[in-house]
Motif scaffolding. Structure first.
Motif, mmCIF file in Angstrom:
data_model
loop_
_atom_site.group_PDB
_atom_site.id
_atom_site.type_symbol
_atom_site.label_atom_id
_atom_site.label_comp_id
_atom_site.label_asym_id
_atom_site.label_seq_id
_atom_site.Cartn_x
_atom_site.Cartn_y
_atom_site.Cartn_z
ATOM 1 N N ALA A 751 -25.795 -31.150 22.669
ATOM 2 C CA ALA A 751 -24.478 -31.728 22.953
ATOM 3 C C ALA A 751 -23.739 -30.898 23.998
ATOM 4 C CB ALA A 751 -23.670 -31.818 21.668
ATOM 5 N N LEU A 752 -23.829 -29.570 23.860
ATOM 6 C CA LEU A 752 -23.179 -28.701 24.844
ATOM 7 C C LEU A 752 -23.816 -28.849 26.218
ATOM 8 C CD1 LEU A 752 -22.870 -25.399 22.754
ATOM 9 C CD2 LEU A 752 -21.110 -27.128 23.147
ATOM 10 N N VAL A 753 -25.146 -28.879 26.269
ATOM 11 C CA VAL A 753 -25.865 -28.940 27.544
ATOM 12 C C VAL A 753 -25.593 -30.259 28.239
ATOM 13 C CG1 VAL A 753 -28.142 -28.953 28.627
ATOM 14 C CG2 VAL A 753 -27.643 -27.335 26.767
ATOM 15 N N VAL A 754 -25.701 -31.361 27.511
ATOM 16 C CA VAL A 754 -25.480 -32.682 28.119
ATOM 17 C C VAL A 754 -24.061 -32.796 28.649
ATOM 18 C CG1 VAL A 754 -25.319 -35.144 27.628
ATOM 19 C CG2 VAL A 754 -27.258 -33.831 26.760
ATOM 20 N N THR A 755 -23.094 -32.326 27.869
ATOM 21 C CA THR A 755 -21.703 -32.365 28.330
ATOM 22 C C THR A 755 -21.541 -31.555 29.614
ATOM 23 O OG1 THR A 755 -20.949 -32.571 26.037
ATOM 24 C CG2 THR A 755 -19.312 -31.937 27.703
ATOM 25 N N GLY A 756 -22.121 -30.352 29.622
ATOM 26 C CA GLY A 756 -22.035 -29.508 30.810
ATOM 27 C C GLY A 756 -22.707 -30.137 32.016
ATOM 28 N N VAL A 757 -23.866 -30.751 31.822
ATOM 29 C CA VAL A 757 -24.589 -31.391 32.930
ATOM 30 C C VAL A 757 -23.784 -32.553 33.504
ATOM 31 C CG1 VAL A 757 -26.605 -32.810 33.482
ATOM 32 C CG2 VAL A 757 -26.892 -30.659 32.227
ATOM 33 N N VAL A 758 -23.228 -33.378 32.621
ATOM 34 C CA VAL A 758 -22.444 -34.534 33.100
ATOM 35 C C VAL A 758 -21.231 -34.060 33.899
ATOM 36 C CG1 VAL A 758 -21.006 -36.469 32.369
ATOM 37 C CG2 VAL A 758 -23.218 -36.068 31.258
ATOM 38 N N ILE A 759 -20.495 -33.091 33.343
ATOM 39 C CA ILE A 759 -19.322 -32.573 34.056
ATOM 40 C C ILE A 759 -19.737 -31.939 35.384
ATOM 41 C CG2 ILE A 759 -17.476 -30.852 33.982
ATOM 42 C CD1 ILE A 759 -17.299 -31.329 30.975
ATOM 43 N N GLY A 760 -20.846 -31.186 35.358
ATOM 44 C CA GLY A 760 -21.324 -30.538 36.572
ATOM 45 C C GLY A 760 -21.724 -31.527 37.650
ATOM 46 N N SER A 785 -32.277 -33.021 45.320
ATOM 47 C CA SER A 785 -31.602 -31.776 44.956
ATOM 48 C C SER A 785 -30.896 -31.912 43.614
ATOM 49 C CB SER A 785 -30.586 -31.395 46.039
ATOM 50 O OG SER A 785 -31.233 -31.181 47.275
ATOM 51 N N PHE A 786 -30.195 -33.020 43.413
ATOM 52 C CA PHE A 786 -29.495 -33.224 42.151
ATOM 53 C C PHE A 786 -30.481 -33.381 41.002
ATOM 54 C CE2 PHE A 786 -25.914 -33.894 44.867
ATOM 55 C CZ PHE A 786 -24.794 -33.656 44.088
ATOM 56 N N GLY A 787 -31.570 -34.116 41.244
ATOM 57 C CA GLY A 787 -32.545 -34.338 40.186
ATOM 58 C C GLY A 787 -33.252 -33.068 39.762
ATOM 59 N N VAL A 788 -33.713 -32.286 40.731
ATOM 60 C CA VAL A 788 -34.416 -31.035 40.411
ATOM 61 C C VAL A 788 -33.470 -30.059 39.707
ATOM 62 C CG1 VAL A 788 -35.544 -29.019 41.401
ATOM 63 C CG2 VAL A 788 -36.115 -31.298 42.249
ATOM 64 N N ALA A 789 -32.228 -29.973 40.188
ATOM 65 C CA ALA A 789 -31.262 -29.063 39.569
ATOM 66 C C ALA A 789 -30.984 -29.465 38.123
ATOM 67 C CB ALA A 789 -29.966 -29.049 40.376
ATOM 68 N N THR A 790 -30.819 -30.776 37.887
ATOM 69 C CA THR A 790 -30.563 -31.261 36.528
ATOM 70 C C THR A 790 -31.743 -30.965 35.619
ATOM 71 O OG1 THR A 790 -29.141 -33.030 37.384
ATOM 72 C CG2 THR A 790 -29.999 -33.289 35.140
ATOM 73 N N LEU A 792 -33.983 -28.604 35.996
ATOM 74 C CA LEU A 792 -34.143 -27.166 35.803
ATOM 75 C C LEU A 792 -33.143 -26.634 34.785
ATOM 76 C CD1 LEU A 792 -35.711 -24.689 36.697
ATOM 77 C CD2 LEU A 792 -34.097 -24.392 38.578
ATOM 78 N N ILE A 793 -31.877 -27.013 34.912
ATOM 79 C CA ILE A 793 -30.882 -26.502 33.971
ATOM 80 C C ILE A 793 -31.112 -27.086 32.579
ATOM 81 C CG2 ILE A 793 -29.170 -28.278 34.531
ATOM 82 C CD1 ILE A 793 -28.421 -24.637 33.605
ATOM 83 N N SER A 794 -31.526 -28.347 32.515
ATOM 84 C CA SER A 794 -31.746 -28.977 31.205
ATOM 85 C C SER A 794 -32.924 -28.348 30.488
ATOM 86 C CB SER A 794 -31.976 -30.479 31.379
ATOM 87 O OG SER A 794 -30.860 -31.094 31.983
ATOM 88 N N SER A 795 -34.036 -28.127 31.216
ATOM 89 C CA SER A 795 -35.226 -27.552 30.576
ATOM 90 C C SER A 795 -34.981 -26.100 30.167
ATOM 91 C CB SER A 795 -36.425 -27.650 31.521
ATOM 92 O OG SER A 795 -36.157 -26.998 32.748
ATOM 93 N N SER A 796 -34.281 -25.342 31.029
ATOM 94 C CA SER A 796 -33.996 -23.943 30.691
ATOM 95 C C SER A 796 -33.066 -23.860 29.485
ATOM 96 C CB SER A 796 -33.358 -23.236 31.888
ATOM 97 O OG SER A 796 -34.205 -23.272 33.015
ATOM 98 N N ALA A 797 -32.042 -24.721 29.463
ATOM 99 C CA ALA A 797 -31.114 -24.719 28.328
ATOM 100 C C ALA A 797 -31.803 -25.198 27.061
ATOM 101 C CB ALA A 797 -29.910 -25.590 28.648
ATOM 102 N N ALA A 798 -32.724 -26.158 27.193
ATOM 103 C CA ALA A 798 -33.465 -26.644 26.024
ATOM 104 C C ALA A 798 -34.277 -25.519 25.393
ATOM 105 C CB ALA A 798 -34.374 -27.799 26.426
ATOM 106 N N LEU A 799 -34.870 -24.666 26.253
ATOM 107 C CA LEU A 799 -35.609 -23.518 25.729
ATOM 108 C C LEU A 799 -34.664 -22.560 25.014
ATOM 109 C CD1 LEU A 799 -38.230 -21.879 25.514
ATOM 110 C CD2 LEU A 799 -37.668 -20.846 27.740
ATOM 111 N N ALA A 800 -33.477 -22.360 25.595
ATOM 112 C CA ALA A 800 -32.498 -21.475 24.962
ATOM 113 C C ALA A 800 -32.055 -22.013 23.604
ATOM 114 C CB ALA A 800 -31.282 -21.300 25.887
#
Length: 820
Positions: A751-760, A785-790, A792-800
């Protein structure tokens, strides 16, 4: 205050893990900011002269100038600006030149500025030793060849020996006397280059044109003009007054000045040259990078604020006891702010080390593809340290204020109600920590998107069709004039060198030209088309190159109509010219350009006949629009300075050593410059350098931001999971499976990651227009650029999120309940 400091020291000593994590996190954020600020400071640092803010550059704006490169003035125009306005206390000028300095039996390249006599007095400089030029000195033909050495060159070439002053050396084969040394720290008026020395413009050295022409011909525009504003004169007033002079000159000399205007630019915003495009582009690039570094610091501050919120929760009982013993809320806030400031100071001290390493790495990564003595000064000075101190104060307050306010509001009843169990934060605090993590994710996504855009821009720059094939070509720049050759001896030298290079096994072709495309040396000549109706408009100067017949084959520039030059295009035969496609379209639309004739006023003699049309290329920058360009045969328009281009199958290092030997065989004293693959020279072009700078800086910032955001996500999810340990134990005791626990923990993190990604994503798209103007090869809304960035941050945060979830679902219910 001292009691607070002692108390803070004891508290931090008990929490080494917190100190290490907070210090390292802040060091990365502050180090990134300090590094970027040191780079900005290096490029915009004021000149080491009295009142540097009063020095301006006067840049000519000529009609029909597509490149902005015709910003220079003639000497007669310089005199007019001196005489026709009193808003300047001094008007002076310089011309960048390259010569050969011979001393001690060795001749080396000597990069210098030919200056007017009042150059140093206008800047307010005094000699380190010896003397500098005086106003009026050398402002006439055949002036004495006298040299003021640059301080660095004096230290390196002459060992800092004071007796160098008065010594007679040879410059371009001509005797010249060293009269002084410029003050330490002054490197000339060409950003990034450290001038080897200075001569007066009347010495006649370093230019093939007639020295007398410089002082009398208004068409000879070689001087970059600078001025010092009188005290109290604003830039607007100076612009208005200079505009009036430009209008007067246009009326008085319509043949050369009609339509010419002038721009008055503060010196530090005219670096390295006062091009309007660079003036618009460079501030955007630097402030964009500064914004990225600030975003990294913001993410780091959010991370540390989260750490301190956790610490504030743990210290609730302590704060309640202090309040019960009489401590005011103000004193509690002050105590916690002192703690956060202490962490900020530690982070700044380490951040300065990190910042210095980052700026040094950045400085070492810049290669502009030339042997010109570049010295980019990113050293830390008082401005950098002042900035670091201000960052310390701001960071300490930002990361500590919210935790301090919350901890100071702790109530005795609340703590007792929780059974004294530290760590049971209320919902408000949880929401705040979640908000901080959302902000980190959004900021990290923005950094990743910008890094992706710069990477894509550099890829786009490399994919641009430059109009020639730079691979498998080695180049070397020579100028026999540096060792005193005349025109006849120069021709013999180049002919013999070409013959020797052609005989090297593996060499396919050899050509010589005044310049190479996308290099830093270029020529331009005024062109008049035969049969054109008379006009009061001054004709535009168009880029030109003087080349040997093999030039087009060596660089693989196709001739699309007519022919290239041949060995029969000699001095004394019919003058011929090859134009590019844009030149042909502009001046002879819907006509056959072959057989058309043009006049080059600065090259007296018969008209030049077009015998061929070459394919368009890129000449100055990879992002330039199609520009008119033309070529002249070297035999009919010979130059001393030439770049030798060799296409071969021989490895560059091996071929370079052989070329060195061949040149030394012909003349051991011949200076050799820019011996490198043509591909390396292209990589040093301003277009590629700017995009590499953007990619390097943005990528570094994005990696730091990603790491900090992932740590923030992991910390919050892990802390929440630890708080819900009893709840998870009960769920598992009642039959919940590990998969159920995993979904529970991953859900709160997702929930935190998705919210952050949408706002970002939304925020990044909104501000994309800010950097759209600096990304010429990719859209600011580039989906890749937007797709790769999304991703990357989503997969890294998912691992966290997954790591705390895995630890939770492996827990034993009985152990969790017993712990509670």
């Amino acid at each position: 205050m001292w009691r607070d400091l002692r108390d803070v020291a004891r508290q931090l000593k008990r929490a080494p893990g917190l100190v290490a994590a907070a210090t390292l996190t802040l060091a990365l954020g502050i180090g990134a900011n300090t590094a970027v600020f040191s780079v900005l400071n290096g490029f915009l640092r004021p000149l080491p002269i009295p009142s540097p803010e009063n020095v301006v550059i006067l840049a000519a704006v000529l009609p029909g100038d597509d490149t902005g490169l015709r910003y220079r003035f003639s000497f007669p125009a310089l005199q007019d600006y001196r005489q026709k306005t009193d808003i300047f206390s001094d008007v002076f000028a310089f011309d960048l030149r390259i010569g050969g300095l011979g001393t001690g039996g060795r001749t080396t390249q000597f990069v210098y500025q030919a200056v007017t006599g009042n150059f140093f007095s206008g800047l307010g400089l005094k000699a380190a030793i010896g003397r500098l030029f005086e106003p009026g000195e050398g402002e006439h033909p055949n002036a004495d060849a006298e040299i003021v050495l640059g301080h660095s060159h004096w230290a390196e070439r002459f060992g800092g020996d004071p007796s160098a002053v008065g010594r007679v050396v040879r410059l371009d084969g001509r005797a010249a006397r060293i009269v002084g040394v410029a003050p330490e720290g002054f490197r000339g008026l060409f950003e990034g280059a450290d001038m080897d020395g200075y001569l007066t413009i009347g010495s006649g050295l370093g230019r093939q044109s007639d020295a007398a022409e410089l002082f009398t011909n208004r068409s000879v525009r070689l001087l970059t003009m600078a001025a010092r504003l009188r005290q109290g004169v604003t830039l607007d007033v100076a612009q208005s007054a200079a505009g009036i002079v430009a209008a007067q000159l246009a009326a008085a000399y319509p043949a050369t000045e009609h339509g010419t205007t002038v721009r008055v630019v503060p010196e530090r915003f005219a670096r390295p040259v006062p091009l309007p495009s660079l003036g618009r582009l460079m501030p955007l690039i630097w402030w964009l990078l500064f914004g990225l570094a600030s975003l990294v610091l913001f993410i780091a501050c959010m991370n540390v604020a989260n750490l301190l919120l956790v610490r504030a929760t743990v210290r609730e009982r302590e704060m309640v006891v202090r309040a019960a013993l009489g401590a005011s809320r103000r004193r509690l806030v002050r105590l916690l702010l002192v703690e956060s400031l202490a962490l900020a100071i530690l982070g700044t001290l380490l951040g300065l080390i990190v910042g210095k390493a980052m700026s040094s790495a950045f400085q070492n990564s810049i290669d502009v593809g030339t042997d010109v003595p570049l010295r980019l000064d990113f050293d830390f000075d008082w401005r950098v340290f002042t900035y670091a101190v201000s960052m310390t104060l701001v960071t300490g307050i930002v990361v500590g204020l919210l935790p301090a306010l919350r901890a100071s509001r702790a109530r005795l009843t609340g703590v007792l109600h929780d059974g004294g169990r530290a760590g049971s934060a209320g919902g408000g605090r949880q929401r705040l920590r979640s908000l901080l993590v959302v902000s980190q994710v959004a900021g990290s996504l923005a950094l990743l998107v910008v890094a992706g855009l710069f990477v894509r821009s550099l890829q786009g720059a490399h994919q641009v069709d430059v109009g020639f094939d730079p691979d498998q070509i080695l180049t070397v720049r020579l100028d026999p004039q540096h060792v005193g050759y005349d025109a006849s001896r120069t021709g013999v030298f180049y002919d013999e060198l070409e013959r020797r290079i052609r005989a090297i096994p593996g060499v396919d072709s050899v050509s010589m030209s005044f310049s190479i495309p996308l290099g830093y040396i270029f020529g331009a000549l005024v062109v008049r088309i035969e049969g054109e109706p008379p006009s009061t408009e001054p004709r535009p100067a168009i880029g030109d190159n003087s080349v040997t017949p093999a030039y087009f084959d060596t660089l693989r520039i196709p001739i699309v109509r007519g022919r290239a030059f041949t060995d029969q295009d000699l001095q004394g035969s019919a003058r011929v010219i090859v134009v590019n496609e844009t030149f042909a379209r502009r001046f002879w639309p819907d006509q056959d350009p072959l057989g058309k004739r043009v006049d080059l006023p600065l090259v007296p003699g018969p008209l030049w006949t077009v015998v061929g049309v070459a394919r368009d290329s890129k000449y100055f920058a990879a992002f330039e629009p199609p520009l008119p360009h033309f070529y002249l045969p070297q035999k009919q328009h010979p130059t001393f300075l030439r770049t030798v281009a060799i296409r071969s199958k021989v490895p560059p290092a091996e071929l370079g050593a052989r070329i060195n030997r061949e040149i030394a065989t012909l003349d051991t004293d011949m200076p050799i410059a820019d011996l490198r693959p043509l591909r390396d020279t292209l990589e040093g072009n301003i277009a590629f350098v700017l995009f590499r700078i953007g990619r390097l800086q943005a990528t570094a910032m994005s990696v730091l931001g990603l790491v900090l955001a992932v740590i923030g996500v992991y910390g919050v999810v892990s802390y929440r999971t630890a708080q819900r340990r009893r709840e998870i134990g009960i769920r598992m005791a009642l039959g919940a499976s590990p998969a159920d626990v995993r979904r529970l923990v991953l859900g709160q993190g997702a929930a935190l990651v998705v919210t952050g990604v949408v706002i970002g994503l939304v925020a990044t798209l909104v501000v994309a227009r800010v950097w759209a103007s600096v990304l010429v090869f990719v859209s600011a809304a580039d989906p890749t650029s937007f797709g790769v960035a999304t991703l990357l941050i989503s997969s890294s945060a998912a691992l966290a999120c997954y790591l705390p979830a895995r630890r939770a679902m492996r827990g034993e219910p009985v152990a969790a309940l017993r712990h509670e």
